[in-house]
Design a protein around this motif. Structure first.
Motif, short mmCIF file in Angstrom:
data_model
loop_
_atom_site.label_atom_id
_atom_site.label_comp_id
_atom_site.label_asym_id
_atom_site.label_seq_id
_atom_site.Cartn_x
_atom_site.Cartn_y
_atom_site.Cartn_z
N PRO A 259 14.37 -3.17 59.61
CA PRO A 259 15.42 -3.22 58.59
C PRO A 259 16.24 -4.50 58.70
O PRO A 259 16.45 -5.02 59.80
N TYR A 269 18.67 -5.47 50.88
CA TYR A 269 18.50 -4.08 50.43
C TYR A 269 18.47 -4.00 48.90
O TYR A 269 17.79 -3.15 48.32
N ARG A 272 15.12 -4.87 47.94
CA ARG A 272 14.27 -3.74 48.31
C ARG A 272 14.27 -2.69 47.20
O ARG A 272 13.24 -2.08 46.89
#
Length: 380
Positions: A259, A269, A272
């Motif tokens: 991560p 993120y 993502r």
């Protein structure tokens, strides 16, 4: 009278999916099955191919002309979001819809509209998009209509038939652009005045639409395009007795081994989220449809599901070569001649294999040699 008892779904997946689906259509044509297709439901990259095929029907051209015209467009035209953003910043006419116009224009220069798609003579085309303000599904239907609907949140209500219908005769370029629009960067808007309720007005299931209506990638709800068929668009006259072919070239979401860390992890993120948009419910969608069609015999004629990460050993395909094809990014840009050809050939092989395995669409002498015949009640 021609039998039209096949429903075909073409998934999203950028140009990777577009070339894969192009191979699927080519093989359907070679096997004399394309004329049996009554419904084509598409998403994103699949909508580019479905729209191009619809345009070829309007133009009255041959299948060979459709194939060459579509390939020429795909190899020359980059529709990827960085290109569109750069053109917007430069204040040029670089919208996704504008870039698609040349593909959906008649020889005389007129823009093709949904009302130009003759449902009685050709397949019914469903171009799936998503309403940005509500997250509900929106599908443009050939003939000049549109439907607002909601994919059920539970297994029991997964294929909701609760819809609000509208008259919405937009251009084919706009319908395809809405289906393929990358979230945030290339959403498509339609003035509310261009969308009307057909008289007599039926009771509405959802709140009134905003002005303008904003649409984005159809893959947010279902990247396979299968649920629009299940939820009310089975082949007319064959609702309980049709073949369902699902061509799925959607990307695989790989888990993050490491991560992101650091100050810009929120940016990572965010990116993502774009990566997984349109793919989060695909496995559930496919699993449910397999269950309905194979074990509960919703359709007596069964289903052929083509998942593009599977090799076809009967055609001497190997997993390593297929993995290279699967690795093509979900982008609206030309992947290169070798990969484009490989995706088309793989799509053709998988279509032939799955139709031979799970259906009786082909006479025995035209089925793929050495293929293992299975009942369409088998889940795998």
């Amino acid at each position: 009278m021609m039998v039209r008892d096949v429903a075909l779904a073409l998934s999203g997946g950028g140009y990777r999916a577009a070339y894969f689906h192009l191979g699927v259509l080519q093989k359907l044509h070679e096997l004399d099955l394309l004329s049996r297709v009554a419904v084509i439901s598409s998403v994103s990259g699949g909508s580019i191919i479905a729209g191009s095929y619809a345009q070829s029907l309007v133009n009255g051209g041959s299948f060979a002309t459709f194939l060459s015209r579509t390939q020429e467009f795909l190899c020359k035209k980059t529709l990827d979001w960085p290109t569109l953003v750069a053109e917007v910043i430069q204040q040029s006419s670089g919208s996704l819809e504008g870039q698609l116009v040349p593909l959906f224009t008649r020889p005389g220069g007129a823009l093709t509209r949904l009302s130009d798609l003759k449902e009685s003579a050709w397949p019914r085309f469903l171009f799936n998009a998503t309403l940005v303000h509500s997250g509900r599904g929106w599908r443009f239907v050939s003939g000049g209509t549109a439907e607002e609907w909601e994919l059920g949140q539970t297994h029991a209500a997964a294929y909701s038939r609760i819809v609000d219908c509208y008259r919405c005769d937009v251009t084919l370029a706009k319908a395809v652009a809405a289906s393929a629009a990358y979230p945030l960067f290339s959403s498509v808007t339609i003035d509310r005045s261009l969308i009307s309720e057909p008289p007599p007005a039926e009771p509405r299931n959802f709140p009134d639409l905003p002005d303008p209506v904003c649409l984005s990638d159809g893959g947010v709800m279902d990247n396979t395009g299968l649920t629009s068929i299940i939820a009310g668009h089975e082949p007319p006259g064959w609702e309980k007795n049709y073949y369902l072919i699902g061509s799925d070239a959607g990307s695989i979401v790989n888990p993050l081994d490491h991560p992101p860390k650091g100050r810009i992890r929120k940016v990572h993120y965010l990116l993502r989220q774009f990566e997984i948009t349109g793919h989060h419910n695909n496995r559930m969608t496919v699993a449910l449809i397999l269950k309905v069609h194979r074990t509960q015999l919703k359709s007596k004629k069964g289903m052929a599901m083509l998942r593009f990460d599977e090799a076809v050993p009967e055609r001497r395909e190997v997993s390593k070569a297929v993995a290279d094809l699967v690795g093509v990014k979900t982008r609206l840009k030309f992947p290169g001649s070798d990969l484009a050809h490989g995706l088309m050939e793989h799509g053709a092989n998988l279509l032939w294999a799955r139709v031979s395995e799970y259906t009786d669409l082909l006479p025995e002498d035209r089925e793929m040699p050495a293929i293992q015949k299975r009942s369409h009640r088998d889940e795998n």
